[in-house]
Motif scaffolding. Structure first.
Motif, PDB file in Angstrom:
ATOM      1  N   ILE A 137       0.835  -1.210   0.000  1.00 53.27           N
ATOM      2  CA  ILE A 137       0.000   0.000   0.000  1.00 53.27           C
ATOM      3  C   ILE A 137       0.860   1.247   0.000  1.00 53.27           C
ATOM      4  O   ILE A 137       0.515   2.253  -0.626  1.00 53.27           O
ATOM      5  CB  ILE A 137      -0.953  -0.036   1.221  1.00 53.27           C
ATOM      6  N   GLN A 138       2.003   1.167   0.658  1.00 56.78           N
ATOM      7  CA  GLN A 138       2.867   2.356   0.636  1.00 56.78           C
ATOM      8  C   GLN A 138       3.330   2.676  -0.784  1.00 56.78           C
ATOM      9  O   GLN A 138       3.447   3.833  -1.148  1.00 56.78           O
ATOM     10  CB  GLN A 138       4.073   2.137   1.536  1.00 56.78           C
ATOM     11  N   PHE A 139       3.596   1.650  -1.586  1.00 55.16           N
ATOM     12  CA  PHE A 139       4.002   1.898  -2.980  1.00 55.16           C
ATOM     13  C   PHE A 139       2.886   2.645  -3.712  1.00 55.16           C
ATOM     14  O   PHE A 139       3.112   3.636  -4.404  1.00 55.16           O
ATOM     15  CB  PHE A 139       4.315   0.566  -3.671  1.00 55.16           C
ATOM     16  N   LYS A 140       1.649   2.194  -3.499  1.00 48.86           N
ATOM     17  CA  LYS A 140       0.513   2.846  -4.166  1.00 48.86           C
ATOM     18  C   LYS A 140       0.284   4.246  -3.588  1.00 48.86           C
ATOM     19  O   LYS A 140      -0.123   5.162  -4.300  1.00 48.86           O
ATOM     20  CB  LYS A 140      -0.731   1.970  -4.023  1.00 48.86           C
ATOM     21  N   MET A 141       0.569   4.407  -2.287  1.00 45.95           N
ATOM     22  CA  MET A 141       0.427   5.747  -1.700  1.00 45.95           C
ATOM     23  C   MET A 141       1.461   6.711  -2.276  1.00 45.95           C
ATOM     24  O   MET A 141       1.181   7.889  -2.487  1.00 45.95           O
ATOM     25  CB  MET A 141       0.571   5.663  -0.167  1.00 45.95           C
ATOM     26  N   ILE A 142       2.658   6.199  -2.543  1.00 49.77           N
ATOM     27  CA  ILE A 142       3.692   7.059  -3.159  1.00 49.77           C
ATOM     28  C   ILE A 142       3.212   7.495  -4.550  1.00 49.77           C
ATOM     29  O   ILE A 142       3.272   8.673  -4.905  1.00 49.77           O
ATOM     30  CB  ILE A 142       5.043   6.317  -3.265  1.00 49.77           C
ATOM     31  N   GLU A 143       2.710   6.519  -5.316  1.00 49.82           N
ATOM     32  CA  GLU A 143       2.223   6.870  -6.656  1.00 49.82           C
ATOM     33  C   GLU A 143       1.136   7.939  -6.553  1.00 49.82           C
ATOM     34  O   GLU A 143       1.122   8.909  -7.317  1.00 49.82           O
ATOM     35  CB  GLU A 143       1.651   5.630  -7.352  1.00 49.82           C
ATOM     36  N   ALA A 144       0.210   7.747  -5.574  1.00 47.18           N
ATOM     37  CA  ALA A 144      -0.893   8.701  -5.426  1.00 47.18           C
ATOM     38  C   ALA A 144      -0.384  10.056  -4.939  1.00 47.18           C
ATOM     39  O   ALA A 144      -0.831  11.104  -5.411  1.00 47.18           O
ATOM     40  CB  ALA A 144      -1.938   8.145  -4.466  1.00 47.18           C
ATOM     41  N   ALA A 145       0.576  10.046  -4.010  1.00 43.22           N
ATOM     42  CA  ALA A 145       1.111  11.319  -3.497  1.00 43.22           C
ATOM     43  C   ALA A 145       1.783  12.096  -4.630  1.00 43.22           C
ATOM     44  O   ALA A 145       1.712  13.319  -4.705  1.00 43.22           O
ATOM     45  CB  ALA A 145       2.110  11.054  -2.373  1.00 43.22           C
ATOM     46  N   LEU A 146       2.418  11.373  -5.531  1.00 45.40           N
ATOM     47  CA  LEU A 146       3.068  12.056  -6.654  1.00 45.40           C
ATOM     48  C   LEU A 146       2.029  12.578  -7.646  1.00 45.40           C
ATOM     49  O   LEU A 146       2.222  13.639  -8.235  1.00 45.40           O
ATOM     50  CB  LEU A 146       4.028  11.103  -7.371  1.00 45.40           C
ATOM     51  N   GLY A 147       0.953  11.829  -7.854  1.00 45.89           N
ATOM     52  CA  GLY A 147      -0.072  12.364  -8.766  1.00 45.89           C
ATOM     53  C   GLY A 147      -0.850  11.326  -9.548  1.00 45.89           C
ATOM     54  O   GLY A 147      -1.679  11.682 -10.383  1.00 45.89           O
ATOM     55  N   LEU A 148      -0.613  10.039  -9.312  1.00 43.98           N
ATOM     56  CA  LEU A 148      -1.368   9.023 -10.057  1.00 43.98           C
ATOM     57  C   LEU A 148      -2.754   8.871  -9.417  1.00 43.98           C
ATOM     58  O   LEU A 148      -2.861   8.630  -8.220  1.00 43.98           O
ATOM     59  CB  LEU A 148      -0.627   7.679 -10.007  1.00 43.98           C
ATOM     60  N   GLN A 149      -3.790   9.028 -10.225  1.00 43.75           N
ATOM     61  CA  GLN A 149      -5.158   8.897  -9.716  1.00 43.75           C
ATOM     62  C   GLN A 149      -5.699   7.507 -10.046  1.00 43.75           C
ATOM     63  O   GLN A 149      -5.217   6.848 -10.967  1.00 43.75           O
ATOM     64  CB  GLN A 149      -6.059   9.958 -10.365  1.00 43.75           C
ATOM     65  N   TYR A 150      -6.720   7.097  -9.303  1.00 47.41           N
ATOM     66  CA  TYR A 150      -7.299   5.768  -9.505  1.00 47.41           C
ATOM     67  C   TYR A 150      -7.680   5.537 -10.975  1.00 47.41           C
ATOM     68  O   TYR A 150      -7.384   4.481 -11.543  1.00 47.41           O
ATOM     69  CB  TYR A 150      -8.522   5.604  -8.590  1.00 47.41           C
TER      70      TYR A 150
END
Ligand code: HEM
Length: 350
Positions: free
Chosen positions: A127-140
């Motif tokens: 989940i942290q990997f996905k949180m990093i992606e989201a924090a950078l700007g990747l949306q669902y």
């Protein structure tokens, strides 16, 4: 031993809570009485990754808090601090790529000793990997394999990523910061007769002259991005104004006031590039270790990962701007007033 302010002495292993960390390796194979010595390495590598992911999220929160300010003075410590922390993220990403070297010392047979005990767990559930992606700007909506994504994660974990997605991402904050930059759109006197106009018509002339026959098609894209706001393509992550500022920074980065903004853009691109390298290394390792088999998490394995790697670039609109750069000798010379604004000089000298 005396300590500052008579605080109780701190003991190394207590401070680091090593009993928790070093007691947190519980190979599944051992629980089944199976012989699989490499499962320890497998667990420790993943735990080390998760610690670095935690640090990256910590740094990204710090950087986002800076860019959340309404105004960031170029002369304040903010920009430098943001850059410093982004460079740290960049260095951590580079380390995570190198860490694959250690993972690759595990051979396919070593992995098969314990692989089946892990099902259906998978690094996909990091989940942290996905949180990093989201924090950078990747949306669902931009994720590859959304159905698979939802089926693999617990409700609580999906919520953790959603919480990140609902905060303003670094990409969006950078967009706003670029939009606030005045130079590219402000009118200056671009010719001796003194007409006050913005930079872009001049740049278009130079860009047109630079195009080879093979690149001529680029002009229509250039016009849509920089000249005709009404034709700016829908669905882009950076607005027309932010895109113009970013290109201007890349072109005139030799001027003192643009040094740090340019470094910020470069750090973002390096982080994206580093994550791309990590994905590539991970795919190669997956191919080497499990070939064409499905993953323990039930995806198509290397095929799923390849498609995610192609789709999950976050700052790709920034990196595509290199199509519109020109050699320095072709760049329009900046009007004197603008040159002064971009230099370190006292307001009186401007
Ligand atoms: C032998 C070692 C490894 C193998 C064979 C492997 C295999 C896979 C496979 C097949 C997937 C796709 C999902 C699935 O079906 O399971 C996946 C996803 C993933 N793995 Fe690994 N992996 C390994 C090591 C690692 C390590 C050390 C990490 C570090 C954290 C990691 C992190 C991830 C992440 C973050 C994803 C999701 C990527 C995305 O969705 O873009 N994996 N892995």
């Amino acid at each position: 031993m005396k300590t500052i302010d008579n605080r109780p002495p701190v003991y190394y292993s207590n401070y680091l809570q090593l009993d928790k960390i070093l007691g947190a390796q519980a190979p599944e194979s051992a629980k089944e009485g199976a012989e699989a010595p490499d499962e320890m390495l497998f667990i420790i590598i993943h735990q080390a990754y998760e610690l670095w992911f935690k640090q990256m999220l910590h740094e990204l929160d710090y950087v986002r808090a800076i860019f959340q300010k309404d105004q960031i003075e170029n002369s304040s410590p903010d920009i430098y601090n943001a850059l410093h922390r982004l460079k740290r993220v960049q260095t951590i990403v580079a380390l995570t790529v190198q860490q694959m070297d250690i993972m690759e010392t595990m051979t396919p047979l070593d992995f098969l000793d314990f692989r089946d005990f892990l099902r259906p767990a998978s690094g996909f559930q990091s989940i942290q990997f996905k949180m990093i992606e989201a924090a950078l700007g990747l949306q669902y909506d931009q994720r590859h394999g959304k159905g698979y994504y939802l089926s693999q994660l617990s409700e609580a974990d999906i919520q953790r990523v959603k919480d990140q997605e609902s905060k303003q991402s670094l990409l969006s904050l950078i967009e706003q910061w670029l939009e606030r930059m005045p130079f590219a759109d402000a009118p200056y006197s671009w010719n001796p007769s003194g007409t006050q106009e913005a930079f872009w018509p001049h740049y278009r002339d130079a860009y047109l002259r630079s195009l080879s026959d093979a690149d001529e098609g680029n002009l229509a894209h250039f016009d849509a991005l920089f000249i005709q706001p009404e034709n700016y393509p829908a669905g882009r992550s950076l607005s027309a104004k932010a895109t113009r500022s970013a290109l201007f920074i890349m072109l005139y980065r030799d001027y003192p006031l643009l040094h740090l903004p340019y470094e910020i853009l470069t750090a973002l691109l390096s982080i994206d590039h580093g994550l791309g390298m990590w994905r590539q290394r991970h795919i190669n390792m997956v191919r080497m270790t499990i070939g064409n088999r499905a993953g323990t998490g039930g995806s198509t394995g290397a095929d799923y990962l390849r498609k995610a790697a192609e789709t999950h670039f976050i700052f790709k609109e920034l990196s595509e701007l290199t199509s519109y750069l020109l050699p320095r000798q072709m760049l329009p010379k900046l009007p004197e007033a603008l040159q002064k604004e971009l230099s370190f000089c006292t307001p009186e000298a401007r």
